[in-house]
Design an enzyme around this catalytic site. Structure first.
Site, mmCIF file in Angstrom:
data_model
loop_
_atom_site.group_PDB
_atom_site.id
_atom_site.type_symbol
_atom_site.label_atom_id
_atom_site.label_comp_id
_atom_site.label_asym_id
_atom_site.label_seq_id
_atom_site.Cartn_x
_atom_site.Cartn_y
_atom_site.Cartn_z
ATOM 1 N N LYS A 116 -4.634 -43.783 -15.237
ATOM 2 C CA LYS A 116 -6.004 -43.668 -14.734
ATOM 3 C C LYS A 116 -6.513 -45.075 -14.473
ATOM 4 O O LYS A 116 -6.639 -45.887 -15.393
ATOM 5 C CB LYS A 116 -6.895 -42.954 -15.749
ATOM 6 C CG LYS A 116 -8.341 -42.796 -15.293
ATOM 7 C CD LYS A 116 -9.162 -42.090 -16.350
ATOM 8 C CE LYS A 116 -10.607 -41.924 -15.916
ATOM 9 N NZ LYS A 116 -11.432 -41.256 -16.955
ATOM 10 N N LYS A 169 -4.368 -40.866 -11.330
ATOM 11 C CA LYS A 169 -5.757 -40.769 -10.874
ATOM 12 C C LYS A 169 -6.260 -42.151 -10.465
ATOM 13 O O LYS A 169 -6.142 -43.079 -11.270
ATOM 14 C CB LYS A 169 -6.633 -40.201 -11.994
ATOM 15 C CG LYS A 169 -8.106 -40.035 -11.615
ATOM 16 C CD LYS A 169 -8.924 -39.529 -12.788
ATOM 17 C CE LYS A 169 -10.387 -39.368 -12.377
ATOM 18 N NZ LYS A 169 -11.239 -38.937 -13.507
#
Length: 249
Positions: A116, A169
């Site tokens: 992320k 992500k």
């Protein structure tokens, strides 16, 4: 209510816990996956406990793990079928796995936000949810967009700690890492098409610059072609219709 230790995140009657019970009561077969993080419940907006007197957003890792594990357990006890830690603390998959196993939830899977990034693409969501940090930023625990090698190390650690699904992500700006993750790990790979990606398509379509439906379909295909097994997106309902129509194979 927000405080320094995110107490509402793991409260038995917290908003997420109530929502899970309501969903499961109405649709017992619905598969509920919950985001496990503390930022929405901390008074400072960061994803964990801060050092005393901190003004930069430096999170204390290990005490934060205890609260994340309590949060995940509270979600599963309320009826969640899967938990997805998004905090990016070191060792959080192992902490969640231990807490779930110790309480009899050995078959509850974990979808890890493994890579992320500290991305500017999260802006629309943070504005809508009011979840931007009150000070500092999240770069001390989220990943540097330059560092793809570290992303693979994070994926490897999550796999070793017991993650059932690895996630990248955002999605489209990191398709190279979706592909690399797919090639290196024998686990399902999820990609998260975040609010900024969605908002750009919507804004360009509103301005008459693109065909929204076509771009939505093509972007989803590119993410799957890169190697994702699962796509998390704000276009979920529209994409489901496109799949039913056969516009996405």
């Amino acid at each position: 209510h927000k405080d320094a230790i995110a107490s509402e995140a793991y409260a038995p009657n917290g908003i997420v816990q109530r929502a899970i019970r309501m969903l499961k009561a109405k649709w017992p077969d619905l598969q509920v996956v919950t985001d496990v993080c503390l930022c929405e419940y901390t008074s400072h907006g960061h994803c964990g406990i801060l050092k005393e007197g901190d003004t930069c957003g430096e999170v204390v890792n290990d005490p934060t793990l205890e609260l994340l594990a309590k949060t995940a357990l509270s979600h599963v006890e309320a009826g969640a079928d899967m938990v997805a830690p998004s905090d990016m603390m070191d060792g959080r998959v192992a902490a969640l796995r231990a807490a779930l196993d110790e309480n009899g939830f050995v078959n509850t899977p974990i979808m890890a936000y493994s890579a992320k990034f500290a991305s500017t693409f999260y802006g629309p969501f943070r504005d809508a949810a009011g979840s931007a940090p009150a000070f500092g930023d999240r770069r001390s625990y989220q990943m540097d967009p330059h560092n793809g090698r570290e992303a693979m190390r994070e994926c490897a650690l999550d796999a070793q700690e017991g993650a059932d699904i690895l996630m990248i992500k955002p999605a489209m700006p990191y398709l190279d890492l979706v592909r690399e993750c797919r090639e290196k790990f024998d686990l399902p790979v999820a990609a998260y098409q975040v609010s900024g990606e969605y908002a750009m398509v919507k804004a360009a379509a509103k301005a008459g610059l693109i065909d929204e439906y076509g771009v939505m379909c093509e972007s989803a295909v590119s993410i799957f072609r890169a190697g994702a097994d699962m796509l998390i997106t704000y276009f979920a309902c529209e994409l489901a219709d496109a799949i039913r129509k056969g516009d996405i194979g």
